[in-house]
Motif scaffolding. Structure first.
Motif, PDB file in Angstrom:
ATOM      1  N   TRP A  77      -4.993 -54.295  53.222  1.00  0.00           N
ATOM      2  CA  TRP A  77      -4.840 -53.100  54.980  1.00  0.00           C
ATOM      3  C   TRP A  77      -3.685 -53.328  55.832  1.00  0.00           C
ATOM      4  O   TRP A  77      -2.919 -54.045  55.459  1.00  0.00           O
ATOM      5  N   GLN A  78      -3.521 -52.663  56.674  1.00  0.00           N
ATOM      6  CA  GLN A  78      -2.532 -53.304  57.468  1.00  0.00           C
ATOM      7  C   GLN A  78      -2.913 -52.377  59.239  1.00  0.00           C
ATOM      8  O   GLN A  78      -3.661 -50.861  59.175  1.00  0.00           O
ATOM      9  N   TYR A  79      -1.871 -52.860  59.839  1.00  0.00           N
ATOM     10  CA  TYR A  79      -1.932 -51.769  61.443  1.00  0.00           C
ATOM     11  C   TYR A  79      -1.449 -50.389  61.025  1.00  0.00           C
ATOM     12  O   TYR A  79       0.074 -49.994  60.814  1.00  0.00           O
ATOM     13  N   HIS A  80      -1.414 -49.493  62.220  1.00  0.00           N
ATOM     14  CA  HIS A  80      -1.133 -48.261  62.376  1.00  0.00           C
ATOM     15  C   HIS A  80      -0.694 -48.230  63.720  1.00  0.00           C
ATOM     16  O   HIS A  80      -0.884 -48.408  64.463  1.00  0.00           O
ATOM     17  N   THR A  81       0.728 -46.971  64.122  1.00  0.00           N
ATOM     18  CA  THR A  81       1.299 -46.551  64.859  1.00  0.00           C
ATOM     19  C   THR A  81       0.117 -46.229  66.053  1.00  0.00           C
ATOM     20  O   THR A  81      -0.141 -45.137  64.605  1.00  0.00           O
ATOM     21  N   PRO A  82       0.462 -45.413  66.968  1.00  0.00           N
ATOM     22  CA  PRO A  82      -0.258 -43.923  67.368  1.00  0.00           C
ATOM     23  C   PRO A  82       0.728 -42.948  66.788  1.00  0.00           C
ATOM     24  O   PRO A  82      -0.084 -41.941  66.271  1.00  0.00           O
ATOM     25  N   CYS A  83       2.229 -42.864  66.716  1.00  0.00           N
ATOM     26  CA  CYS A  83       2.815 -41.896  66.158  1.00  0.00           C
ATOM     27  C   CYS A  83       1.812 -42.224  63.984  1.00  0.00           C
ATOM     28  O   CYS A  83       1.420 -40.760  63.691  1.00  0.00           O
ATOM     29  N   GLU A  84       1.835 -42.881  63.668  1.00  0.00           N
ATOM     30  CA  GLU A  84       1.044 -43.055  62.342  1.00  0.00           C
ATOM     31  C   GLU A  84      -0.133 -42.215  61.424  1.00  0.00           C
ATOM     32  O   GLU A  84      -0.333 -41.040  61.219  1.00  0.00           O
ATOM     33  N   LEU A  85      -1.317 -42.972  63.384  1.00  0.00           N
ATOM     34  CA  LEU A  85      -2.083 -42.279  63.422  1.00  0.00           C
ATOM     35  C   LEU A  85      -1.952 -41.129  63.675  1.00  0.00           C
ATOM     36  O   LEU A  85      -3.260 -39.827  63.220  1.00  0.00           O
ATOM     37  N   ARG A  86      -1.267 -39.916  63.851  1.00  0.00           N
ATOM     38  CA  ARG A  86      -1.036 -38.667  64.830  1.00  0.00           C
ATOM     39  C   ARG A  86      -0.956 -38.107  63.538  1.00  0.00           C
ATOM     40  O   ARG A  86      -1.216 -36.846  62.913  1.00  0.00           O
ATOM     41  N   GLN A  87      -0.073 -38.665  62.636  1.00  0.00           N
ATOM     42  CA  GLN A  87       0.493 -38.110  61.439  1.00  0.00           C
ATOM     43  C   GLN A  87      -0.469 -37.714  60.361  1.00  0.00           C
ATOM     44  O   GLN A  87      -0.903 -36.663  59.749  1.00  0.00           O
ATOM     45  N   LEU A  88      -1.542 -38.408  60.385  1.00  0.00           N
ATOM     46  CA  LEU A  88      -2.851 -38.998  59.606  1.00  0.00           C
ATOM     47  C   LEU A  88      -3.930 -38.015  59.820  1.00  0.00           C
ATOM     48  O   LEU A  88      -4.088 -37.477  58.738  1.00  0.00           O
ATOM     49  N   TYR A  89      -4.233 -38.208  60.906  1.00  0.00           N
ATOM     50  CA  TYR A  89      -5.513 -37.082  61.306  1.00  0.00           C
ATOM     51  C   TYR A  89      -5.136 -35.970  61.670  1.00  0.00           C
ATOM     52  O   TYR A  89      -5.474 -35.258  61.822  1.00  0.00           O
ATOM     53  N   ARG A  90      -3.613 -35.448  61.809  1.00  0.00           N
ATOM     54  CA  ARG A  90      -3.030 -34.138  62.007  1.00  0.00           C
ATOM     55  C   ARG A  90      -4.347 -32.867  60.840  1.00  0.00           C
ATOM     56  O   ARG A  90      -4.248 -33.048  60.190  1.00  0.00           O
ATOM     57  N   GLY A  91      -4.805 -32.758  62.302  1.00  0.00           N
ATOM     58  CA  GLY A  91      -5.996 -30.650  61.672  1.00  0.00           C
ATOM     59  C   GLY A  91      -7.235 -31.624  60.932  1.00  0.00           C
ATOM     60  O   GLY A  91      -7.830 -30.850  60.337  1.00  0.00           O
ATOM     61  N   LYS A  92      -6.889 -33.513  61.555  1.00  0.00           N
ATOM     62  CA  LYS A  92      -8.821 -33.679  60.800  1.00  0.00           C
ATOM     63  C   LYS A  92     -10.052 -32.757  61.956  1.00  0.00           C
ATOM     64  O   LYS A  92      -9.575 -33.770  63.030  1.00  0.00           O
ATOM     65  N   ASN A  93     -10.928 -32.847  61.603  1.00  0.00           N
ATOM     66  CA  ASN A  93     -12.318 -32.494  62.389  1.00  0.00           C
ATOM     67  C   ASN A  93     -12.675 -33.568  62.081  1.00  0.00           C
ATOM     68  O   ASN A  93     -13.007 -33.987  61.484  1.00  0.00           O
TER      69      ASN A  93
END
Length: 327
Positions: A77-93
């Motif tokens: 596992w790893q840490y995610h930057t805020p930018c990475e989180l935004r990319q991953l969760y984009r469009g997710k409800n």
């Protein structure tokens, strides 16, 4: 004469070698054709399972370690930057069901996905105006006003997607929520549902009792309701084990017992099926930083500071990433 005899021996040896080569070649071809025919006889769905099925470690033991207030993720596992989180969760409800500890983490995730920052201050992510919104029973959300379990928060993210929070305090409330006719409407667009409660079962057990039912009965019914809902909707659902209140060893033991019971029941319920319902042992992750004198404390004894909330976001993200949830 001797030379002719040697020539005969050489020719015989060559002939035996050629025969051996031919026999080995025929055996390889036969094995290949037989293996290919065996693969053809396997149904397509089973073939896909053989090719794609990955056995992940049990989430019960994926709790990481701590150096000071810094959580060290488990292997892989790893840490995610805020930018990475935004990319991953984009469009997710994403819908959160739970008590104040769940609400606070939900609003931290909202901030990380909504605020276009590269760096965040602790004071920003711990601001009461953010994490304690609707704390006193108010409603920010104007949707599903007639629902039995009405969302108090429903925010749209600029990058696409939503964060919704429904206050549920006890296991019996989870059971009722997933059996309610309102739930299909409230959750119809949700990609992920996080169940984040458990501490009320220890701190306010009188509020969580049900007539003629034990805690084990109630918890089992709640988990069964979640499982049946997942079976019919195929929604991705994660149950987060409870954190620990700063109320001494008796309450610590009680929370540990409930968390173990929840994980055992989910394991037993989902062990034979390819289900989208699982758990994360956040309680196990934060337990070392829950003890008196070592606690990452929040504003009250049931709450934590910022770091444990971020740990849950990372745990959820890593598990979903391993499962291919983000595509």
């Amino acid at each position: 004469m001797e030379r002719n005899f040697e020539m005969i021996n050489i020719r015989g040896t060559n002939r035996r070698f050629l025969v051996s080569v031919v026999l080995v070649t025929m055996a390889i071809v036969f094995y290949y054709l037989t293996f290919r025919q065996t693969l053809r006889s396997i149904p397509t769905n089973d073939m896909e399972t053989i090719q794609t099925k990955v056995v992940l470690p049990s989430p019960r033991n994926r709790t990481g370690t701590w150096i000071g207030n810094t959580w060290i993720p488990p292997a892989g596992w790893q840490y995610h930057t805020p930018c990475e989180l935004r990319q991953l969760y984009r469009g997710k409800n994403i819908m959160w069901l739970g008590d104040s500890t769940g609400r606070r983490t939900a609003m931290n995730l909202y901030a990380l996905l909504q605020w276009n920052h590269s760096n965040f201050l602790t004071t920003e992510l711990s601001s009461p105006q953010l994490i304690d919104i609707t704390r006193h029973g108010s409603f920010e959300c104007d949707q599903y006003t007639d629902a039995h379990a009405r969302p108090t928060i429903c925010r749209t993210l600029d990058g696409g997607g939503t964060i919704t929070f429904v206050p549920l305090m006890c296991h019996k409330h989870v059971e009722h929520f997933f059996q309610s006719e309102d739930t299909l409407n409230i959750t119809q667009n949700m990609d992920l549902i996080v169940v984040a409660l458990g501490i009320w079962e220890v701190l306010r057990p009188w509020d969580c009792k049900a007539d003629n039912r034990t805690l084990e009965n109630i918890t089992s019914a709640a988990i069964h309701s979640v499982y049946q809902f997942e079976r019919s909707t195929h929604k991705r659902i994660i149950w987060r084990t409870s954190g620990y209140p700063d109320h001494g060893p008796k309450s610590t033991d009680a929370v540990t017992k409930i968390n173990e019971m929840v994980m055992d029941m989910i394991d037993q319920t989902t062990e034979v099926d390819n289900t989208h319902f699982s758990y994360l042992n956040w309680g196990g992750a934060v337990q070392p930083r829950s003890k008196p004198g070592e606690r990452i404390a929040g504003d009250v004894k049931a709450h934590y500071g910022l770091e444990p909330r971020l740990v849950l976001i990372e745990m959820i993200t890593n598990q979903l990433q391993e499962e291919g949830f983000f595509g």
